[in-house]
Design an enzyme around this catalytic site. Structure first.
Site, PDB file in Angstrom:
ATOM      1  N   TYR A  31       0.989  12.526  -4.324  1.00 25.84           N
ATOM      2  CA  TYR A  31       0.074  13.456  -4.984  1.00 25.84           C
ATOM      3  C   TYR A  31       0.650  14.859  -4.958  1.00 25.84           C
ATOM      4  CZ  TYR A  31      -1.476  15.609  -0.593  1.00 25.84           C
ATOM      5  OH  TYR A  31      -1.513  16.303   0.591  1.00 25.84           O
ATOM      6  N   ARG A  50       8.808  18.207  -6.914  1.00 30.46           N
ATOM      7  CA  ARG A  50       8.500  17.516  -5.651  1.00 30.46           C
ATOM      8  C   ARG A  50       7.810  16.182  -5.934  1.00 30.46           C
ATOM      9  NH1 ARG A  50       5.154  20.832  -1.256  1.00 30.46           N
ATOM     10  NH2 ARG A  50       3.478  20.429  -2.752  1.00 30.46           N
ATOM     11  N   ARG A 104      -2.901  -8.343  -3.747  1.00 25.93           N
ATOM     12  CA  ARG A 104      -2.396  -7.724  -2.526  1.00 25.93           C
ATOM     13  C   ARG A 104      -1.229  -8.498  -1.904  1.00 25.93           C
ATOM     14  NH1 ARG A 104      -3.121  -7.682   3.015  1.00 25.93           N
ATOM     15  NH2 ARG A 104      -3.248  -5.595   3.962  1.00 25.93           N
ATOM     16  N   HIS A 106       2.325  -7.032   0.474  1.00 23.22           N
ATOM     17  CA  HIS A 106       2.878  -5.769   0.963  1.00 23.22           C
ATOM     18  C   HIS A 106       4.084  -5.327   0.136  1.00 23.22           C
ATOM     19  CE1 HIS A 106       0.234  -6.606   4.293  1.00 23.22           C
ATOM     20  NE2 HIS A 106       0.501  -5.420   4.824  1.00 23.22           N
ATOM     21  N   LYS A 151       5.221  13.609  -0.066  1.00 25.16           N
ATOM     22  CA  LYS A 151       3.811  14.015  -0.160  1.00 25.16           C
ATOM     23  C   LYS A 151       2.976  12.785  -0.520  1.00 25.16           C
ATOM     24  CE  LYS A 151       1.164  18.043  -1.672  1.00 25.16           C
ATOM     25  NZ  LYS A 151       0.555  18.314  -0.389  1.00 25.16           N
TER      26      LYS A 151
HETATM   27  N1  PDD Z   1      -1.283  20.420   1.230  1.00 25.08           N
HETATM   28  N2  PDD Z   1       2.230  20.692   4.877  1.00 25.08           N
HETATM   29  C1  PDD Z   1       1.372  19.704   4.576  1.00 25.08           C
HETATM   30  C2  PDD Z   1       1.254  18.542   5.502  1.00 25.08           C
HETATM   31  C3  PDD Z   1       0.610  19.765   3.385  1.00 25.08           C
HETATM   32  O1  PDD Z   1      -0.236  18.763   3.071  1.00 25.08           O
HETATM   33  C4  PDD Z   1       0.735  20.904   2.535  1.00 25.08           C
HETATM   34  C5  PDD Z   1      -0.025  21.019   1.247  1.00 25.08           C
HETATM   35  C6  PDD Z   1       1.627  21.917   2.913  1.00 25.08           C
HETATM   36  C7  PDD Z   1       1.839  23.148   2.063  1.00 25.08           C
HETATM   37  O2  PDD Z   1       2.567  22.836   0.913  1.00 25.08           O
HETATM   38  P1  PDD Z   1       2.405  23.690  -0.423  1.00 25.08           P
HETATM   39  O3  PDD Z   1       2.703  25.111  -0.069  1.00 25.08           O
HETATM   40  O4  PDD Z   1       3.421  23.114  -1.322  1.00 25.08           O
HETATM   41  O5  PDD Z   1       0.991  23.511  -0.886  1.00 25.08           O
HETATM   42  C8  PDD Z   1       2.368  21.769   4.080  1.00 25.08           C
HETATM   43  C9  PDD Z   1      -2.052  20.352   0.006  1.00 25.08           C
HETATM   44  C10 PDD Z   1      -2.400  21.675  -0.551  1.00 25.08           C
HETATM   45  C11 PDD Z   1      -3.274  19.445   0.224  1.00 25.08           C
HETATM   46  O6  PDD Z   1      -3.069  18.393   0.821  1.00 25.08           O
HETATM   47  O7  PDD Z   1      -4.377  19.788  -0.226  1.00 25.08           O
END
Ligand code: PDD
Length: 288
Positions: A31, A50, A104, A106, A151
């Site tokens: 995400y 990213r 489902r 894995h 992410k």
């Molecule tokens: N979170 N570290 C973690 C674990 C994060 O989930 C986030 C962002 C950041 C900061 O990254 P950035 O500056 O690119 O937003 C660091 C988002 C905003 C969220 O989960 O809502």
């Protein structure tokens, strides 16, 4: 209101995802959250890059077309802002891509289902008052996996840490692994120690925060000495400042950590300066 799901703009009540979606069953997806001011995506290209890295790391795209799930996303973001009347003021765009729906198993399903692609725009209210006053944080053991650089929508350790923070009157939980700070539950971490601004170097245990990178650039352009170097938890009693950064957090001074004041216990000058510089950058104004 309308959201985007798998090629169509629909009302959120009409947006349907299969119970077999691997995002739902396995957390098999990635995400992004993107900040929007007056219809302009802040660091949009970096967020899409990213997202592309995450799609590649999890092999979410069909073979032979590695950018298929990402195609058209900038235009979809613009369309969501227009359809939801968010081209003025503050908003965020949320995008999620999962491996799609399949019975489902894995391992990756064969043949691969089409990825699920979801995006929504929401109005956003920056936490202006808290930012001026500074916030509280707690530390928590970093129980996340060894690919925190992706992410992923697997956010259970982050959810539990954030809940622990909320139950202790704190805004953020800062993860500690092997004695060193890594990330906040949804933010990056900075400290001012011995006159130097520090943030942990990027490893597989840290999300490459986009706000983190912008703040490092802003520090460099202002002559603030900054280094990507580990911050150990036992150094924090000597820290003059501590702050967190993120897409919806901006620069947030942390004035108490685990109940003890950080530095003077008020937002420090480095955090203040970078807060203003970041605001100018988001507003698209010339740097102060
Ligand atoms: N979170 N570290 C973690 C674990 C994060 O989930 C986030 C962002 C950041 C900061 O990254 P950035 O500056 O690119 O937003 C660091 C988002 C905003 C969220 O989960 O809502």
């Amino acid at each position: 209101m309308s959201v985007f799901l798998n090629g169509s703009f629909v009302a959120p009540e009409q947006a349907r995802i299969s119970v077999d979606d691997r995002g739902f069953v396995f957390g098999d997806g990635v995400y992004e959250v993107i900040r929007v001011r007056d219809g302009r995506l802040f660091e949009g290209e970096a967020h899409f890059a990213r997202l592309a890295d995450g799609v590649a790391a999890l092999a979410l795209a069909p073979k032979g077309d590695p950018i298929a799930p990402l195609r058209g996303l900038p235009g979809i973001a613009d369309e969501l802002l227009a359809r939801n009347e968010l081209t003025r003021g503050e908003a965020t765009i949320y995008i999620q891509i999962t491996r799609g729906a399949a019975p489902r198993t894995h391992a990756f399903p064969a043949p691969p289902p089409p990825p699920t692609i979801y995006a929504a725009a929401r109005v956003f209210t920056p936490p202006a008052e808290l930012r001026a006053r500074g916030a509280a944080a707690i530390t928590r053991p970093d129980i996340r996996w060894a690919r925190c650089d992706i992410k992923s929508v697997n956010l259970l350790p982050n959810v539990l840490a954030k809940q622990h923070a909320a139950e202790h009157g704190a805004l953020e939980a800062i993860f500690v692994r092997d004695g060193a700070l890594t990330d906040g539950a949804s933010t990056s971490v900075f400290a001012v120690i011995d006159g130097e601004l520090r943030t942990p170097p990027l490893t597989n245990y840290i999300l490459p925060g986009i706000t983190r990178r912008v703040v490092l650039e802003l520090a460099a352009s202002r002559g603030i000495p900054a280094r990507e170097r580990p911050i150990f938890a036992d150094e924090l009693s000597a820290a003059a400042e501590l702050f967190i950064t993120g897409t919806t957090t901006d620069v947030m001074p942390i004035c108490t950590l685990d109940g003890a004041p950080v530095g003077e216990g008020t937002p420090g000058p480095v955090a203040r300066q970078l807060q203003q510089a970041l605001e100018a950058r988001i507003a698209g104004a010339p740097a102060p």
